[in-house]
Design a protein around this motif. Structure first.
Motif, short mmCIF file in Angstrom:
data_model
loop_
_atom_site.label_atom_id
_atom_site.label_comp_id
_atom_site.label_asym_id
_atom_site.label_seq_id
_atom_site.Cartn_x
_atom_site.Cartn_y
_atom_site.Cartn_z
N ALA A 6 0.84 -1.20 0.00
CA ALA A 6 0.00 0.00 0.00
C ALA A 6 0.87 1.25 0.00
N SER A 7 1.96 1.21 0.75
CA SER A 7 2.88 2.35 0.81
C SER A 7 3.52 2.63 -0.55
N VAL A 8 3.93 1.58 -1.24
CA VAL A 8 4.54 1.73 -2.57
C VAL A 8 3.54 2.37 -3.53
N ILE A 9 2.31 1.91 -3.50
CA ILE A 9 1.27 2.46 -4.38
C ILE A 9 1.02 3.92 -4.05
N CYS A 10 0.92 4.23 -2.78
CA CYS A 10 0.68 5.62 -2.37
C CYS A 10 1.83 6.53 -2.80
N LYS A 11 3.06 6.03 -2.72
CA LYS A 11 4.21 6.81 -3.18
C LYS A 11 4.12 7.07 -4.68
N LEU A 12 3.77 6.03 -5.44
CA LEU A 12 3.63 6.21 -6.89
C LEU A 12 2.53 7.21 -7.22
N PHE A 13 1.45 7.16 -6.47
CA PHE A 13 0.33 8.06 -6.70
C PHE A 13 0.58 9.46 -6.17
N GLY A 14 1.71 9.65 -5.50
CA GLY A 14 2.10 10.98 -5.03
C GLY A 14 2.51 11.89 -6.17
N ASP A 15 2.71 11.33 -7.34
CA ASP A 15 3.03 12.11 -8.54
C ASP A 15 1.75 12.37 -9.31
N LYS A 16 1.45 13.63 -9.56
CA LYS A 16 0.20 14.01 -10.22
C LYS A 16 0.06 13.37 -11.62
N THR A 17 1.15 13.30 -12.35
CA THR A 17 1.09 12.72 -13.69
C THR A 17 0.72 11.24 -13.62
N ARG A 18 1.38 10.49 -12.73
CA ARG A 18 1.06 9.06 -12.61
C ARG A 18 -0.37 8.85 -12.12
N LEU A 19 -0.79 9.68 -11.19
CA LEU A 19 -2.16 9.56 -10.68
C LEU A 19 -3.17 9.82 -11.79
N THR A 20 -2.90 10.84 -12.60
CA THR A 20 -3.80 11.16 -13.72
C THR A 20 -3.77 10.06 -14.78
N ILE A 21 -2.59 9.52 -15.05
CA ILE A 21 -2.49 8.40 -16.00
C ILE A 21 -3.37 7.24 -15.53
N MET A 22 -3.28 6.92 -14.26
CA MET A 22 -4.09 5.81 -13.74
C MET A 22 -5.58 6.11 -13.85
N LYS A 23 -5.98 7.34 -13.61
CA LYS A 23 -7.40 7.70 -13.73
C LYS A 23 -7.85 7.57 -15.19
N ILE A 24 -7.00 7.98 -16.12
CA ILE A 24 -7.32 7.84 -17.54
C ILE A 24 -7.42 6.36 -17.92
N LEU A 25 -6.44 5.57 -17.48
CA LEU A 25 -6.41 4.16 -17.84
C LEU A 25 -7.50 3.36 -17.14
N ASP A 26 -8.12 3.95 -16.14
CA ASP A 26 -9.23 3.29 -15.46
C ASP A 26 -10.42 3.10 -16.41
N SER A 27 -10.53 4.00 -17.40
CA SER A 27 -11.67 3.91 -18.31
C SER A 27 -11.28 3.66 -19.77
#
Length: 109
Positions: A6-27
């Motif tokens: 969970a910590s590793v994922i949260c660290k990765l999601f701490g970057d706005k670009t990666r978080l946005t990429i994941m939101k885009i790839l969700d759909s």
């Protein structure tokens, strides 16, 4: 899920670009060229973000002709955890719609 994962994922999601990429790839599945256009950054930069997400298995890739498309790995053990984060974020479909309006959706270089 383990705290370490969970910590590793949260660290990765701490970057706005990666978080946005994941939101885009969700759909939607996307190729690197589309993400480069959305974020207006270099292809190596987007590839680096995708590599980090792929390395822990959150993102998978599929070759389609000469292009590689990326998608969220919905079989990943942390998928439910990731969804609890992404569901609370603003929709990003407008970014892909804008590419479609420009006529550059799934038009890779």
């Amino acid at each position: 899920m383990e705290m370490e994962k969970a910590s590793v994922i949260c660290k990765l999601f701490g970057d706005k670009t990666r978080l946005t990429i994941m939101k885009i790839l969700d759909s939607q599945d996307c190729c690197v060229c589309e993400l480069v256009e959305i974020f207006q950054v270099s292809q190596p930069s987007i590839s680096q973000h995708l590599r980090k997400l792929r390395d822990i298995g959150l993102v998978k890739e599929e070759r389609r002709g000469q292009w590689i498309f990326y998608a969220m790995n919905k079989q990943h053990e942390a998928y439910a955890f990731v969804q609890t984060i992404l569901v609370n974020l603003p929709d990003q479909d407008d970014k892909l719609k804008e590419l479609e309006e420009k006529g550059i959706r799934i038009t890779c270089c």
